[in-house]
Design a protein around this motif. Sequence first.
Motif, PDB file in Angstrom:
ATOM      1  N   LEU A  89      -0.153 -13.962  10.973  1.00 45.67           N
ATOM      2  CA  LEU A  89       0.448 -12.329   9.914  1.00 45.67           C
ATOM      3  C   LEU A  89       1.695 -13.149  10.949  1.00 45.67           C
ATOM      4  CD1 LEU A  89       0.735 -10.462   7.168  1.00 45.67           C
ATOM      5  CD2 LEU A  89      -0.176  -9.258   8.685  1.00 45.67           C
ATOM      6  N   THR A  90       2.437 -12.967  10.110  1.00 50.63           N
ATOM      7  CA  THR A  90       4.460 -12.634  11.203  1.00 50.63           C
ATOM      8  C   THR A  90       5.470 -11.420  10.992  1.00 50.63           C
ATOM      9  OG1 THR A  90       5.479 -14.009   9.960  1.00 50.63           O
ATOM     10  CG2 THR A  90       3.937 -14.707  11.866  1.00 50.63           C
ATOM     11  N   SER A  91       4.995 -11.018   9.672  1.00 54.61           N
ATOM     12  CA  SER A  91       5.989 -10.098   8.966  1.00 54.61           C
ATOM     13  C   SER A  91       4.984  -8.155   8.205  1.00 54.61           C
ATOM     14  CB  SER A  91       6.577 -10.620   8.231  1.00 54.61           C
ATOM     15  OG  SER A  91       7.317  -9.810   7.777  1.00 54.61           O
ATOM     16  N   ILE A  92       5.734  -7.432   8.258  1.00 57.60           N
ATOM     17  CA  ILE A  92       5.509  -6.091   7.603  1.00 57.60           C
ATOM     18  C   ILE A  92       6.919  -5.856   6.951  1.00 57.60           C
ATOM     19  CG2 ILE A  92       5.228  -4.187   7.446  1.00 57.60           C
ATOM     20  CD1 ILE A  92       3.406  -4.217  10.397  1.00 57.60           C
ATOM     21  N   PRO A  93       6.995  -6.802   5.515  1.00 58.68           N
ATOM     22  CA  PRO A  93       8.056  -6.768   5.028  1.00 58.68           C
ATOM     23  C   PRO A  93       8.836  -5.831   4.813  1.00 58.68           C
ATOM     24  CG  PRO A  93       6.491  -7.124   2.791  1.00 58.68           C
ATOM     25  CD  PRO A  93       6.487  -6.919   4.367  1.00 58.68           C
ATOM     26  N   ALA A  94      10.551  -5.664   4.512  1.00 61.36           N
ATOM     27  CA  ALA A  94      11.033  -4.097   3.996  1.00 61.36           C
ATOM     28  C   ALA A  94      11.402  -4.516   2.108  1.00 61.36           C
ATOM     29  CB  ALA A  94      11.727  -4.124   4.671  1.00 61.36           C
ATOM     30  N   ASN A  95      10.973  -3.348   1.843  1.00 57.97           N
ATOM     31  CA  ASN A  95      11.781  -3.142   0.870  1.00 57.97           C
ATOM     32  C   ASN A  95      12.378  -1.490   0.392  1.00 57.97           C
ATOM     33  OD1 ASN A  95      12.061  -3.412  -1.919  1.00 57.97           O
ATOM     34  ND2 ASN A  95       9.971  -2.902  -2.662  1.00 57.97           N
ATOM     35  N   ALA A  96      13.326  -1.598   0.924  1.00 60.73           N
ATOM     36  CA  ALA A  96      14.475   0.009   1.313  1.00 60.73           C
ATOM     37  C   ALA A  96      13.843   0.994   1.592  1.00 60.73           C
ATOM     38  CB  ALA A  96      14.889  -0.073  -0.619  1.00 60.73           C
ATOM     39  N   GLY A  97      13.324   1.970   0.227  1.00 64.88           N
ATOM     40  CA  GLY A  97      12.618   2.646   1.723  1.00 64.88           C
ATOM     41  C   GLY A  97      11.049   2.952   0.714  1.00 64.88           C
ATOM     42  N   TYR A  98      10.763   1.902   0.366  1.00 63.96           N
ATOM     43  CA  TYR A  98       8.955   1.410   0.286  1.00 63.96           C
ATOM     44  C   TYR A  98       8.439   0.828   1.231  1.00 63.96           C
ATOM     45  CZ  TYR A  98      11.475   3.086  -4.732  1.00 63.96           C
ATOM     46  OH  TYR A  98      11.503   3.994  -4.700  1.00 63.96           O
ATOM     47  N   GLY A  99       7.454   1.469   2.132  1.00 64.69           N
ATOM     48  CA  GLY A  99       7.506   0.415   2.719  1.00 64.69           C
ATOM     49  C   GLY A  99       6.260   0.784   2.698  1.00 64.69           C
ATOM     50  N   VAL A 100       5.263  -0.586   3.609  1.00 65.18           N
ATOM     51  CA  VAL A 100       4.497  -1.126   2.822  1.00 65.18           C
ATOM     52  C   VAL A 100       2.815   0.022   3.390  1.00 65.18           C
ATOM     53  CG1 VAL A 100       2.260  -2.997   3.647  1.00 65.18           C
ATOM     54  CG2 VAL A 100       4.621  -3.387   3.534  1.00 65.18           C
ATOM     55  N   PHE A 101       3.180   0.695   4.203  1.00 69.54           N
ATOM     56  CA  PHE A 101       2.069   1.864   4.398  1.00 69.54           C
ATOM     57  C   PHE A 101       2.374   2.973   4.415  1.00 69.54           C
ATOM     58  CE2 PHE A 101       0.795  -2.403   6.608  1.00 69.54           C
ATOM     59  CZ  PHE A 101      -0.166  -2.386   6.521  1.00 69.54           C
ATOM     60  N   ARG A 102       3.912   3.225   4.274  1.00 69.12           N
ATOM     61  CA  ARG A 102       4.246   4.235   3.751  1.00 69.12           C
ATOM     62  C   ARG A 102       3.747   5.611   3.279  1.00 69.12           C
ATOM     63  NH1 ARG A 102      10.665   6.050   1.936  1.00 69.12           N
ATOM     64  NH2 ARG A 102      10.643   8.678   3.170  1.00 69.12           N
ATOM     65  N   ASN A 103       3.236   6.454   3.674  1.00 68.11           N
ATOM     66  CA  ASN A 103       2.781   7.734   2.923  1.00 68.11           C
ATOM     67  C   ASN A 103       0.971   7.447   3.754  1.00 68.11           C
ATOM     68  OD1 ASN A 103       4.623   9.199   2.640  1.00 68.11           O
ATOM     69  ND2 ASN A 103       5.069   8.427   0.541  1.00 68.11           N
TER      70      ASN A 103
ATOM     71  N   PHE B 223       0.720  -1.222   0.582  1.00 67.16           N
ATOM     72  CA  PHE B 223      -0.076  -0.454   0.225  1.00 67.16           C
ATOM     73  C   PHE B 223       0.632   0.998   0.093  1.00 67.16           C
ATOM     74  CE2 PHE B 223      -2.641  -3.613   1.821  1.00 67.16           C
ATOM     75  CZ  PHE B 223      -3.907  -2.593   1.451  1.00 67.16           C
ATOM     76  N   TYR B 224       1.846   1.279  -0.279  1.00 66.98           N
ATOM     77  CA  TYR B 224       3.488   2.389  -0.311  1.00 66.98           C
ATOM     78  C   TYR B 224       2.224   3.479  -1.813  1.00 66.98           C
ATOM     79  CZ  TYR B 224       7.370   5.372  -2.064  1.00 66.98           C
ATOM     80  OH  TYR B 224       7.979   5.937  -2.087  1.00 66.98           O
ATOM     81  N   GLY B 225       2.231   4.792  -0.768  1.00 64.88           N
ATOM     82  CA  GLY B 225       1.979   6.174  -1.468  1.00 64.88           C
ATOM     83  C   GLY B 225       0.566   6.340  -1.759  1.00 64.88           C
ATOM     84  N   CYS B 226      -0.470   5.161  -0.945  1.00 63.30           N
ATOM     85  CA  CYS B 226      -1.940   5.677  -0.931  1.00 63.30           C
ATOM     86  C   CYS B 226      -2.158   6.439   0.149  1.00 63.30           C
ATOM     87  CB  CYS B 226      -2.661   3.972  -0.098  1.00 63.30           C
ATOM     88  SG  CYS B 226      -2.394   3.157  -1.449  1.00 63.30           S
ATOM     89  N   PRO B 227      -3.054   6.852   0.080  1.00 65.49           N
ATOM     90  CA  PRO B 227      -3.156   7.762   1.498  1.00 65.49           C
ATOM     91  C   PRO B 227      -4.703   7.664   2.448  1.00 65.49           C
ATOM     92  CG  PRO B 227      -4.019   9.005   0.098  1.00 65.49           C
ATOM     93  CD  PRO B 227      -3.490   8.112  -0.722  1.00 65.49           C
ATOM     94  N   ILE B 228      -4.108   5.996   2.552  1.00 64.69           N
ATOM     95  CA  ILE B 228      -6.259   5.347   2.720  1.00 64.69           C
ATOM     96  C   ILE B 228      -6.431   6.785   4.926  1.00 64.69           C
ATOM     97  CG2 ILE B 228      -6.145   3.250   4.130  1.00 64.69           C
ATOM     98  CD1 ILE B 228      -4.109   2.073   2.319  1.00 64.69           C
TER      99      ILE B 228
END
Length: 327
Positions: free
Chosen positions: A167-181, A151-156
């Motif tokens: 559910l055991t992980s909210i995974p990382a992808n460099a600067g692109y966080g799952v719920f970032r922004n 959900f990167y970049g979604c203003p939810i």
Amino acid sequence: EAWSITYPQSTIMPRDITTAFADNATITVKADKVRTLKPSFTVEWTYDSAAKTITDGGWTLNVSGTADALTVTGVKAAPDVAGMLDLRKAVTGGSIVAVGNSAFSGRSLEEVRLPETLTTIGKDAFSYCSALKTVTPFLPAALTSLGMAAFYGCPIETPLVLSNPALTSIPANAGYGVFRNGRFPSADLSQSGITTIGQYAFSANTALTMLSLPETLRTIGKDAFSYCSALKTVTPFLPASVTSLGAVAFYGCPIETPLVLSNPALTSIPELQDFGVFNGGRFPSADLSQSGITIVGRSSFHGNTALESVKLPKALATIGGGAFAEC
């Protein structure tokens, strides 16, 4: 002005109007202006096993898997107005259990309804949906797997609840966080089984005020909650299970909850240049006495003007420059 719609088959109006109309029925409604509407929305999704699609008369989506375990993989055709996508509707001859990688990335979605049967949301599934404000539920209790940058970049704005122990992980992808922004006001992870919150997972959510963490949590990644400039309450702060704390994890968060670090396996509050882990906090006390911390990095608690008491561990060997400056 008045306008009319003739429905060629039993259908429903878009959005939340659920009245079904008989064949060839005509309805007249009052509108604020002249409008043209193509009334092709239906009550259910229809699964085409040969074409590997599901359709509701507006959206046509590509799918994979078996009928009883369908993965939505992408969009084959979208309606003229693509603001709302309802995956919660029943699928004739099938069931949706997953949204695949990049399935709706960059789409002009404003609202998404997810099925309670959903167990998997893939990498980038809804990333860059820059108008997406409502997701219901957010997220389904059946969810066991969440992809990177989903959900990167979604203003939810819908409050986030993760409640499945599987559910055991909210995974990382460099600067692109799952719920970032994101823009949701609260995040309740307390009933989940999450052990890892990856880098930038919630970074820059300026609407987030309340956070509940699970007692299973072991790792909080770099920048996980950085720049959450309204975050005041974190429960617990922090879980006794935490053994690894990433640089800048809570940078710029005005958290008011007293800080307690109590795991002997937690050995460091790391630094990243002059950006401290708790830089800008507003908590009145910090108890590190039961932790195994040997290093308090540079600027760790810098600028916390509410801090009145600190308890340090016996194992502490290094306090970095400006660690408690301007407290």
